[in-house]
Design an enzyme around this catalytic site. Structure first.
Site, PDB file in Angstrom:
ATOM      1  N   ASP A  34      -8.642   3.750   8.799  1.00 42.82           N
ATOM      2  CA  ASP A  34      -8.106   3.383   7.695  1.00 42.82           C
ATOM      3  C   ASP A  34      -9.263   3.625   6.499  1.00 42.82           C
ATOM      4  OD1 ASP A  34      -5.841   1.415   6.909  1.00 42.82           O
ATOM      5  OD2 ASP A  34      -6.426   0.961   8.975  1.00 42.82           O
ATOM      6  N   ASP A  43     -13.222  -0.859  11.739  1.00 42.08           N
ATOM      7  CA  ASP A  43     -13.375  -0.533  10.225  1.00 42.08           C
ATOM      8  C   ASP A  43     -14.730  -1.316   9.914  1.00 42.08           C
ATOM      9  OD1 ASP A  43     -10.737   0.097   9.382  1.00 42.08           O
ATOM     10  OD2 ASP A  43      -9.938  -1.944  10.217  1.00 42.08           O
ATOM     11  N   LYS A  58      -3.876   4.782   6.054  1.00 46.42           N
ATOM     12  CA  LYS A  58      -4.458   5.530   7.369  1.00 46.42           C
ATOM     13  C   LYS A  58      -4.382   7.127   7.425  1.00 46.42           C
ATOM     14  CE  LYS A  58      -2.994   1.635  10.166  1.00 46.42           C
ATOM     15  NZ  LYS A  58      -2.717   0.710   8.993  1.00 46.42           N
ATOM     16  N   ARG A 105       0.927  -1.290   0.049  1.00 49.73           N
ATOM     17  CA  ARG A 105       0.088   0.096   0.022  1.00 49.73           C
ATOM     18  C   ARG A 105       0.848   1.350   0.079  1.00 49.73           C
ATOM     19  NH1 ARG A 105      -4.908  -1.358   2.141  1.00 49.73           N
ATOM     20  NH2 ARG A 105      -4.067  -2.604   3.596  1.00 49.73           N
ATOM     21  N   TYR A 106       1.987   1.231   0.718  1.00 54.04           N
ATOM     22  CA  TYR A 106       2.835   2.470   0.841  1.00 54.04           C
ATOM     23  C   TYR A 106       4.136   1.945   0.155  1.00 54.04           C
ATOM     24  CZ  TYR A 106      -0.388   3.713   4.607  1.00 54.04           C
ATOM     25  OH  TYR A 106      -1.433   3.430   5.448  1.00 54.04           O
ATOM     26  N   CYS A 149     -13.199  -8.152  13.569  1.00 52.99           N
ATOM     27  CA  CYS A 149     -11.784  -8.197  12.789  1.00 52.99           C
ATOM     28  C   CYS A 149     -12.062  -7.715  11.500  1.00 52.99           C
ATOM     29  CB  CYS A 149     -11.548  -9.784  12.784  1.00 52.99           C
ATOM     30  SG  CYS A 149     -10.247 -10.066  11.490  1.00 52.99           S
ATOM     31  N   ARG A 153     -10.595  -8.413   8.790  1.00 52.15           N
ATOM     32  CA  ARG A 153     -10.298  -9.701   7.881  1.00 52.15           C
ATOM     33  C   ARG A 153     -11.172 -10.861   8.131  1.00 52.15           C
ATOM     34  NH1 ARG A 153      -4.148  -8.235   8.271  1.00 52.15           N
ATOM     35  NH2 ARG A 153      -4.184  -6.596   6.722  1.00 52.15           N
ATOM     36  N   CYS A 165     -11.470 -12.264  16.630  1.00 49.80           N
ATOM     37  CA  CYS A 165     -11.987 -11.253  17.450  1.00 49.80           C
ATOM     38  C   CYS A 165     -13.469 -10.952  16.322  1.00 49.80           C
ATOM     39  CB  CYS A 165     -11.153 -10.025  17.194  1.00 49.80           C
ATOM     40  SG  CYS A 165      -9.687 -10.535  17.618  1.00 49.80           S
ATOM     41  N   CYS A 213      -5.841 -17.702  13.760  1.00 49.51           N
ATOM     42  CA  CYS A 213      -5.389 -16.915  14.784  1.00 49.51           C
ATOM     43  C   CYS A 213      -5.639 -17.801  16.006  1.00 49.51           C
ATOM     44  CB  CYS A 213      -6.404 -15.684  15.079  1.00 49.51           C
ATOM     45  SG  CYS A 213      -6.316 -14.511  13.728  1.00 49.51           S
ATOM     46  N   ARG A 228       6.835  -0.166   2.546  1.00 49.50           N
ATOM     47  CA  ARG A 228       6.581  -1.435   3.437  1.00 49.50           C
ATOM     48  C   ARG A 228       5.662  -2.163   2.812  1.00 49.50           C
ATOM     49  NH1 ARG A 228       5.114   3.520   5.240  1.00 49.50           N
ATOM     50  NH2 ARG A 228       3.118   4.057   6.184  1.00 49.50           N
TER      51      ARG A 228
HETATM   52  S1  SF4 Z   1      -8.257  -8.926  14.484  1.00 55.40           S
HETATM   53 FE1  SF4 Z   1      -8.400 -10.541  13.206  1.00 55.40          FE
HETATM   54  S2  SF4 Z   1      -6.481 -11.169  12.362  1.00 55.40           S
HETATM   55 FE2  SF4 Z   1      -6.169  -9.971  14.249  1.00 55.40          FE
HETATM   56  S3  SF4 Z   1      -6.283 -11.620  15.916  1.00 55.40           S
HETATM   57 FE3  SF4 Z   1      -8.255 -10.929  15.786  1.00 55.40          FE
HETATM   58  S4  SF4 Z   1      -9.295 -12.260  14.408  1.00 55.40           S
HETATM   59 FE4  SF4 Z   1      -6.947 -12.568  14.074  1.00 55.40          FE
END
Ligand code: SF4
Length: 357
Positions: free
Chosen positions: A316, A279, A323, A96-97, A116, A118, A113, A109, A100
């Site tokens: 974001d 997000d 960002k 993206r940049y 999340c 993603r 979460c 994971c 990096r």
């Molecule tokens: S935010 Fe998403 S990628 Fe990060 S630990 Fe939680 S579930 Fe996994």
């Protein structure tokens, strides 16, 4: 069974298990099955031990226990909220940049979460990690782009890899002359702190590049004694740490909790880095605050804690445009002939500041 496999085996993954532990009401089970069919669920024993099943508003449960509200997708929410796909020149890389890249090594994971960004890309049922062929192609991409100074290992959680595999990856990256920084984004010290053992710490250190670790935690209770020990192990070995948190409604959207979280990071020698505005991930509106609320909290934080404890509040930009700082503004220009500045202090009082002659 290894200690890692023991944690994996005792992780709660089924809505019925969550109900049996008192983490979700029985009446919600059919809806939670629908949520779990779409978005991965995992609650490790360490995280489960932090949840108070008698508190319907428990801030730890809100982060990890699925909710029927996740079935409501709002307009504006999208499967790829920060535009990873549109900035991915080869599988596994997000560029993206100029200086990096993100290197998405794993798709799993220790915990999942509920907010999340993603959530459509991580979880079981997909390939756990990049295939060797894809990994090599991604490495070739980094090697052939001399501007890439920093590689950010993310995913999924890169600390889900074995120390042996991580050591190989760190060595491959450090062997590229222009890669000077390798940053790992992880929730493992909170979700499964025993994973950060001596072998893991040795794997993270590599000659030829500096390792940084960014810890994702959103509530001060997540920084348990075991989590603090895991972080200290890395920091004592010479690995600097920064924090990443997400501003979450009902979790940390009050000044006292944010203050306690930032103080806890600094006490652990972790520099607060980012406070992310939530997000636009599908089914997460109930966990997002308004931007105005975020700015109000950042103003409050500035009045309560030192600069050492201040994260950058960032948004974001959807579509992958990077960002943008989203914090409050403290400086404006007076509309008078002298064009003085108006500066707001930490109490909210306004002062005038002269321009340079
Ligand atoms: S935010 Fe998403 S990628 Fe990060 S630990 Fe939680 S579930 Fe996994």
């Amino acid at each position: 069974m290894s200690k890692f496999n023991r944690v994996l085996a005792s992780t709660l993954r089924q809505p019925s298990e969550l109900v049996a532990h008192g983490f979700a009401p029985t009446a919600d089970l059919p809806a939670l099955e629908k949520v779990a069919a779409r978005y991965a669920v995992a609650v490790t024993p360490e995280v489960a031990a932090l949840i108070d099943p008698d508190d319907p508003n428990d801030p730890i449960a809100r982060q990890y226990i699925p909710s029927v509200e996740e079935l409501a997708v709002q307009s504006g929410e999208r499967a790829d909220p920060i535009g990873d796909h549109s900035h991915s020149p080869v599988e596994g890389i997000v560029h993206r940049y100029p200086d990096r890249v993100l290197f998405k090594l794993v798709h799993v994971c220790a915990v999942y979460c509920r907010f999340c960004f993603r959530r459509e890309m991580v979880g079981p049922g997909r390939e756990t990690a990049l295939s060797q062929r894809t990994y090599r192609k991604a490495l070739d991409y980094i090697r052939s782009h001399g501007d890439i100074w920093e590689v950010i290992l993310t995913g999924g959680d890169p600390l889900m890899l074995s120390p042996r595999r991580l050591a190989e990856i760190m060595a491959d990256l450090a062997a590229i002359d222009h890669v000077r920084i390798i940053r790992l984004h992880t929730r493992i010290p909170v979700a499964d702190p025993a994973r950060v053992d001596d072998e893991m710490v040795v794997a993270l250190k590599v000659a030829g590049a500096a390792t940084w670790v960014a810890l994702h935690a959103n509530h001060p209770r997540e920084l348990t004694a075991a989590a603090r020990t895991a972080c200290a192990r890395m920091i004592d070995a010479g690995i600097p740490m920064v924090s990443q948190s997400v501003l979450l409604r009902g979790v940390n959207d009050d000044a006292a909790t944010l203050e306690a979280l930032m103080r806890a990071f600094v006490e652990c020698r972790i520099k607060p880095y980012y406070l992310h505005h939530g997000d636009l991930a599908p089914g997460t509106a109930h966990l997002r605050t308004t931007l105005e609320k975020g700015q109000e909290l950042m103003r409050a934080l500035r009045g309560r804690v030192s600069g050492l404890c201040q994260p950058d509040y960032v948004l974001d930009i959807p579509g992958g445009h990077g960002k943008a700082p989203a914090g409050p503004n403290y400086l404006s220009r007076e509309p008078d002939p002298e064009l003085r500045y108006r500066v707001v202090d930490y109490c909210g009082d306004v002062h005038l500041y002269p321009p340079n002659p």
